[in-house]
Design an enzyme around this catalytic site. Structure first.
Site, mmCIF file in Angstrom:
data_model
loop_
_atom_site.group_PDB
_atom_site.id
_atom_site.type_symbol
_atom_site.label_atom_id
_atom_site.label_comp_id
_atom_site.label_asym_id
_atom_site.label_seq_id
_atom_site.Cartn_x
_atom_site.Cartn_y
_atom_site.Cartn_z
ATOM 1 N N THR A 171 39.003 55.654 46.932
ATOM 2 C CA THR A 171 37.862 55.501 47.831
ATOM 3 C C THR A 171 38.500 55.067 49.131
ATOM 4 O O THR A 171 39.632 54.591 49.120
ATOM 5 C CB THR A 171 36.917 54.397 47.298
ATOM 6 O OG1 THR A 171 36.188 54.915 46.188
ATOM 7 C CG2 THR A 171 35.920 53.904 48.321
ATOM 8 N N ARG B 79 26.781 62.687 39.328
ATOM 9 C CA ARG B 79 27.147 61.272 39.100
ATOM 10 C C ARG B 79 27.267 60.555 40.456
ATOM 11 O O ARG B 79 27.827 61.066 41.401
ATOM 12 C CB ARG B 79 28.461 61.193 38.351
ATOM 13 C CG ARG B 79 28.957 59.764 38.068
ATOM 14 C CD ARG B 79 29.953 59.306 39.095
ATOM 15 N NE ARG B 79 30.538 57.994 38.769
ATOM 16 C CZ ARG B 79 31.348 57.321 39.585
ATOM 17 N NH1 ARG B 79 31.668 57.828 40.747
ATOM 18 N NH2 ARG B 79 31.831 56.152 39.245
ATOM 19 N N VAL B 80 26.733 59.349 40.515
ATOM 20 C CA VAL B 80 26.823 58.526 41.719
ATOM 21 C C VAL B 80 27.506 57.216 41.356
ATOM 22 O O VAL B 80 27.146 56.573 40.362
ATOM 23 C CB VAL B 80 25.416 58.255 42.302
ATOM 24 C CG1 VAL B 80 25.501 57.285 43.474
ATOM 25 C CG2 VAL B 80 24.761 59.560 42.740
ATOM 26 N N GLY B 81 28.500 56.836 42.140
ATOM 27 C CA GLY B 81 29.214 55.593 41.886
ATOM 28 C C GLY B 81 28.662 54.453 42.726
ATOM 29 O O GLY B 81 27.533 54.495 43.221
ATOM 30 N N ASP B 82 29.489 53.432 42.879
ATOM 31 C CA ASP B 82 29.058 52.230 43.607
ATOM 32 C C ASP B 82 29.122 52.379 45.119
ATOM 33 O O ASP B 82 28.454 51.653 45.847
ATOM 34 C CB ASP B 82 29.972 51.050 43.230
ATOM 35 C CG ASP B 82 31.425 51.358 43.606
ATOM 36 O OD1 ASP B 82 31.982 52.324 43.044
ATOM 37 O OD2 ASP B 82 31.975 50.665 44.480
ATOM 38 N N THR C 208 36.350 49.037 45.895
ATOM 39 C CA THR C 208 36.845 50.256 45.257
ATOM 40 C C THR C 208 37.170 49.916 43.804
ATOM 41 O O THR C 208 37.390 48.755 43.466
ATOM 42 C CB THR C 208 38.103 50.795 45.982
ATOM 43 O OG1 THR C 208 38.622 51.925 45.260
ATOM 44 C CG2 THR C 208 39.198 49.749 46.095
ATOM 45 N N GLY C 209 37.172 50.921 42.949
ATOM 46 C CA GLY C 209 37.487 50.653 41.548
ATOM 47 C C GLY C 209 36.464 51.278 40.617
ATOM 48 O O GLY C 209 35.877 52.324 40.935
ATOM 49 N N GLY D 84 33.377 52.198 39.458
ATOM 50 C CA GLY D 84 32.043 52.187 40.056
ATOM 51 C C GLY D 84 30.962 51.726 39.086
ATOM 52 O O GLY D 84 30.057 50.968 39.454
HETATM 53 N N1 ASP Z 1 34.386 53.271 43.201
HETATM 54 C C1 ASP Z 1 34.533 54.709 43.236
HETATM 55 C C2 ASP Z 1 33.536 55.323 42.317
HETATM 56 O O1 ASP Z 1 33.338 54.824 41.231
HETATM 57 C C3 ASP Z 1 35.888 55.179 42.870
HETATM 58 C C4 ASP Z 1 37.005 54.301 43.305
HETATM 59 O O2 ASP Z 1 36.869 53.491 44.198
HETATM 60 O O3 ASP Z 1 38.099 54.394 42.754
HETATM 61 O O4 ASP Z 1 32.982 56.328 42.676
#
Ligand code: ASP
Length: 280
Positions: A151, A179-182, A201-202, A204
């Site tokens: 991200t 799909r929707v992340g954070d 980031t990480g 989600g």
């Molecule tokens: N947080 C992002 C998501 O889940 C991916 C990431 O930051 O690695 O879409």
């Protein structure tokens, strides 16, 4: 005193990529710093910094985004102005190279806070956003499914003490379409208010479960303690992991990250610097 910190995502394990990631985040921080030093707003600085990283194919955002199971690119992004708590967010929009520009346009318009999916293109066009040709955002690296989670994000404080945060992503490799992340979820992947700005980031799915960015903003005490507490809660409740960049009035940059998360900052109170690695 102005300050900006940017990140290039939670992790790239191939050491050969590290110099390119370092160069990218360093250049993005410089782009934001120029705006801040010219008296520009924190909002403009984070928009420009994130846009810069979206256009760099090394990062999982915009061009270079990871692919869905269907081989397409769907991007998520959000932006928040701390002074006004106005927001803009876009989710799972196909063929959108500069998701942060669309999110910023929503913030500026003030009509809808968040739009999603292919149908969002009607409004995107009204906002002057151009749709990428099918496949134009797909890089060879993404096709090989080598891209890891990632991200990009930026948080900044401008000369008059206003904060802003912005986050943009292609999401996770092999995600299902839709799909929707954070990252586009205000309070999860992005937060800014009158005293703090945060981009995460990480994982989600885990970050959303604890509304990570907002929970850090609400925590009392010094910034690094608040970030640590937020990440500890995330680990305890979800077993997931995340990296965070955060900035507050103390001029302190708080961060907690995976060992290979690329980060660069320019803090005019303490001089420019950059790092790749764990610095907590
Ligand atoms: N947080 C992002 C998501 O889940 C991916 C990431 O930051 O690695 O879409």
């Amino acid at each position: 005193m102005t300050a900006i910190i940017v990140h290039g995502g939670a992790g790239a394990s191939e050491p050969t990529r590290h110099p390119r990631l370092r160069a990218g985040v360093r250049a993005a921080a410089a782009v934001g710093d120029v705006i801040l030093e010219a008296g520009g707003s924190a909002l403009d600085a984070v928009t420009a910094a994130v846009r810069f990283l979206e256009d760099d194919p090394e990062f999982n955002a915009g061009t270079g985004s990871v692919l869905t199971r269907d081989g397409t690119v769907e991007t998520d992004a959000s932006i928040m102005c701390g002074a006004t708590q106005r927001i803009g967010a876009v989710a799972a929009v196909p063929d959108l190279g500069n998701a942060i520009a669309f999110a910023r346009a929503l913030l500026d318009r003030g009509e809808h806070a968040m739009v999603a999916g292919d149908a969002a293109w009607q409004l995107a066009r009204e906002c002057g956003i151009t749709r990428a040709a099918p496949g134009a955002l797909v890089t060879e690296r993404a096709t090989q499914r080598l891209a890891e989670r990632g991200t990009v994000g930026a948080v900044a404080r401008d000369r008059v003490g206003r904060f802003a945060a912005a986050t943009s992503t292609g999401g996770m490799t092999g995600k299902r379409s839709g799909r929707v992340g954070d990252s586009p979820i205000i309070g999860a992947g992005t937060w800014a208010d009158a005293r703090i700005a945060i981009s995460a980031t990480g994982d989600g799915e885990a970050i959303m479960r604890v509304a990570l960015a907002r929970s850090i903003a609400l925590a009392a005490g010094p910034l690094d303690r608040a970030v640590r507490a937020g990440l500890a809660e995330l680990a305890r409740i979800t077993a997931g992991s995340a990296g965070v960049i955060a900035l507050d009035h103390a001029g302190v940059i708080g961060l907690q990250l995976s060992p290979t998360m690329a980060i660069a900052w320019v803090d005019r109170a303490s001089g420019p610097g950059d790092s790749m690695g764990c610095r907590v």
